[in-house]
Motif scaffolding. Structure first.
Motif, PDB file in Angstrom:
ATOM      1  N   THR A  44      28.700  45.860  44.665  1.00 34.25           N
ATOM      2  CA  THR A  44      30.127  45.916  44.512  1.00 34.25           C
ATOM      3  C   THR A  44      30.634  47.212  44.341  1.00 34.25           C
ATOM      4  O   THR A  44      31.765  47.552  44.626  1.00 34.25           O
ATOM      5  CB  THR A  44      30.454  44.854  43.475  1.00 34.25           C
ATOM      6  N   LEU A 100      42.037  38.201  45.200  1.00 34.68           N
ATOM      7  CA  LEU A 100      41.983  39.380  45.200  1.00 34.68           C
ATOM      8  C   LEU A 100      42.176  39.968  46.430  1.00 34.68           C
ATOM      9  O   LEU A 100      43.010  41.041  46.949  1.00 34.68           O
ATOM     10  CB  LEU A 100      40.629  40.154  44.694  1.00 34.68           C
ATOM     11  N   LEU A 101      41.581  39.441  47.491  1.00 29.24           N
ATOM     12  CA  LEU A 101      41.777  39.802  48.854  1.00 29.24           C
ATOM     13  C   LEU A 101      43.354  39.409  49.405  1.00 29.24           C
ATOM     14  O   LEU A 101      43.824  40.327  50.169  1.00 29.24           O
ATOM     15  CB  LEU A 101      40.890  38.796  49.806  1.00 29.24           C
ATOM     16  N   PRO A 130      35.554  44.578  43.149  1.00 29.38           N
ATOM     17  CA  PRO A 130      35.934  43.706  42.247  1.00 29.38           C
ATOM     18  C   PRO A 130      34.973  43.869  41.106  1.00 29.38           C
ATOM     19  O   PRO A 130      33.714  43.734  40.874  1.00 29.38           O
ATOM     20  CB  PRO A 130      35.628  42.128  42.921  1.00 29.38           C
ATOM     21  N   ARG A 187      45.493  42.303  48.182  1.00 29.08           N
ATOM     22  CA  ARG A 187      45.320  43.419  48.791  1.00 29.08           C
ATOM     23  C   ARG A 187      45.470  43.364  50.456  1.00 29.08           C
ATOM     24  O   ARG A 187      45.977  44.518  50.992  1.00 29.08           O
ATOM     25  CB  ARG A 187      43.933  43.894  48.632  1.00 29.08           C
ATOM     26  N   TYR A 188      45.128  42.477  51.138  1.00 26.49           N
ATOM     27  CA  TYR A 188      45.620  42.327  52.790  1.00 26.49           C
ATOM     28  C   TYR A 188      46.236  41.267  53.048  1.00 26.49           C
ATOM     29  O   TYR A 188      46.078  40.134  52.626  1.00 26.49           O
ATOM     30  CB  TYR A 188      43.967  41.890  53.402  1.00 26.49           C
ATOM     31  N   LEU A 224      33.291  45.344  52.947  1.00 26.56           N
ATOM     32  CA  LEU A 224      34.252  44.762  52.411  1.00 26.56           C
ATOM     33  C   LEU A 224      34.304  44.511  50.784  1.00 26.56           C
ATOM     34  O   LEU A 224      35.270  44.889  50.269  1.00 26.56           O
ATOM     35  CB  LEU A 224      34.372  43.185  52.923  1.00 26.56           C
ATOM     36  N   PHE A 279      37.784  35.389  44.145  1.00 19.30           N
ATOM     37  CA  PHE A 279      37.891  36.394  44.934  1.00 19.30           C
ATOM     38  C   PHE A 279      38.834  36.552  46.122  1.00 19.30           C
ATOM     39  O   PHE A 279      39.280  37.586  46.558  1.00 19.30           O
ATOM     40  CB  PHE A 279      36.410  36.618  45.465  1.00 19.30           C
ATOM     41  N   GLN A 305      35.302  47.899  49.333  1.00 20.66           N
ATOM     42  CA  GLN A 305      36.606  48.010  49.734  1.00 20.66           C
ATOM     43  C   GLN A 305      37.416  47.502  48.368  1.00 20.66           C
ATOM     44  O   GLN A 305      38.281  48.231  47.695  1.00 20.66           O
ATOM     45  CB  GLN A 305      37.205  47.889  50.915  1.00 20.66           C
ATOM     46  N   VAL A 306      37.190  46.405  47.897  1.00 18.78           N
ATOM     47  CA  VAL A 306      37.710  45.530  46.991  1.00 18.78           C
ATOM     48  C   VAL A 306      37.236  46.054  45.647  1.00 18.78           C
ATOM     49  O   VAL A 306      38.171  46.115  44.847  1.00 18.78           O
ATOM     50  CB  VAL A 306      37.732  44.242  47.009  1.00 18.78           C
ATOM     51  N   GLY A 346      42.047  43.267  39.900  1.00 20.98           N
ATOM     52  CA  GLY A 346      40.916  43.958  40.242  1.00 20.98           C
ATOM     53  C   GLY A 346      39.834  43.285  39.659  1.00 20.98           C
ATOM     54  O   GLY A 346      38.547  43.851  39.801  1.00 20.98           O
TER      55      GLY A 346
END
Length: 263
Positions: A40, A143-144, A92, A147-148, A86, A140, A89-90, A114
Motif C-alpha cells: 500500500t 476512499l475511491l 490507504p 478521489r475518482y 491503484l 475502501f 495511488q490511493v 485517507g
C-alpha cells in the motif's frame, strides 16, 4: 498432587501459553504488517483508534493477538484483489482495532480521510475473515469515490423514485444494528439494494455493491440475473472499477456478471 497444586500448575501453563501466543503473534504480525505496508505504501497500525483519528465519535480497543491475526490475513487477501498501482495511488492508511465504535454504535469498519479502520472483534453472526474482507472493500470504495469521480447521476437513475435515504447520521448508524436476511431481503432486492444496509444512504448503497463485486462477484451475478435494478447497478460499478484499473475486466468476466457500462 493435591488440588491446590494442580490448579497452580494449570494456571502457570495457561499463562505461559498466553504469553507464547502474544509473543508469537507480535513476531508473526510484524512480518505480515511489513508485507501489507509494502503493497500500500502507507502505515498499518494494530491499536485502539483514538490516537489516529480526528473524529471524536470514533472509539475502540486494541486487537487481541488471535483475532488480530485473523483480521490481518483477511486484509492481505482483500488487498490482493487490487492492482499495486491503484493501491499505491490511493495509499490507504490502515488500522485494525479490536472493538470499534462510532458514536457509541458498534461497527465493523469506518473511514477517516485517507484511512480505513477495521474491527477484528465484531458481533454479527457472519463475522470472521469474509466479513473483514468485505468491510475493507466497503470502506475502501469510499476512499475511491472521494478521489475518482463516480457516475452518481447514472446510479441514482436506477433507484426507485419513492426511495428516500435517511438524512441523519443517526439513522444511518441505527441501520448498522439491523440484521435482515432470507425472505425479508426480497423487497430490498426488488428495489435494487443488495442488502438492507445499502438502503441507509447513497454511499452505503455503492459501498455494499463494492463489497460483493470485490469479494463475492458470483453472488452479485446471481442477484443481477434475478433483479433488473441490481443488474443495472452491477454493470455501472464494474465500469467504474475498470476505469480505475483495466485489469479488473478479466477478473469480472469470469464471474457471470452483466457486461459493464461506462456512462
Amino acid at each position: 498432587m493435591n488440588a491446590r497444586r494442580l490448579v497452580l500448575w494449570v494456571a502457570v501453563g495457561l499463562l505461559g501459553l498466553g504469553g507464547a501466543l502474544l509473543l508469537g503473534g507480535k513476531l508473526w504480525a510484524d512480518d505480515l504488517i511489513a508485507e501489507i505496508t509494502a503493497r500500500t505504501g502507507a502505515p498499518l497500525h494494530m491499536e485502539a483508534p483514538m490516537a489516529y483519528v480526528s473524529d471524536p465519535r470514533i472509539t475502540g480497543t486494541a486487537p487481541g493477538p488471535i483475532k488480530g491475526k485473523v483480521a490481518l490475513n483477511a486484509l492481505r487477501t482483500a488487498l490482493a484483489a487490487y492492482p499495486d498501482p491503484l493501491l499505491q495511488q490511493v495509499a490507504p492508511k490502515l488500522l485494525i482495532a479490536g472493538e470499534l465504535r462510532l458514536a457509541g454504535y458498534r461497527v465493523g469498519g469506518t473511514i477517516q480521510p485517507g484511512m480505513v479502520l477495521l474491527a477484528s472483534d465484531y458481533l454479527l453472526r457472519d463475522a470472521g475473515p469474509s466479513y473483514t474482507r468485505r468491510a475493507f472493500h466497503h470502506e475502501f470504495s469510499s476512499l475511491l469515490i472521494a478521489r475518482y469521480p463516480f457516475p452518481m447521476e447514472a446510479w441514482q437513475a436506477h433507484i426507485p423514485p419513492d426511495i428516500a435515504f435517511p438524512l441523519s447520521n443517526e439513522a444511518q448508524l441505527e441501520a448498522t444494528t439491523r440484521y435482515i436476511e432470507g425472505e425479508a431481503l426480497k423487497r430490498y432486492y426488488e428495489a435494487g439494494f443488495v442488502s438492507d444496509y445499502g438502503a441507509s444512504s447513497l454511499e452505503n448503497d455503492i459501498n455494499t455493491y463494492a463489497e460483493l463485486l470485490m469479494d463475492a462477484p458470483e453472488t452479485l451475478a446471481t442477484l443481477a440475473k434475478a433483479h433488473p435494478r441490481i443488474a443495472a447497478k452491477a454493470a455501472l460499478i464494474q465500469g467504474y472499477y475498470i476505469t480505475l484499473a483495466p485489469s479488473f475486466a478479466k477478473r469480472f468476466e469470469s464471474s457471470g456478471l452483466p457486461a459493464p457500462t461506462f456512462p
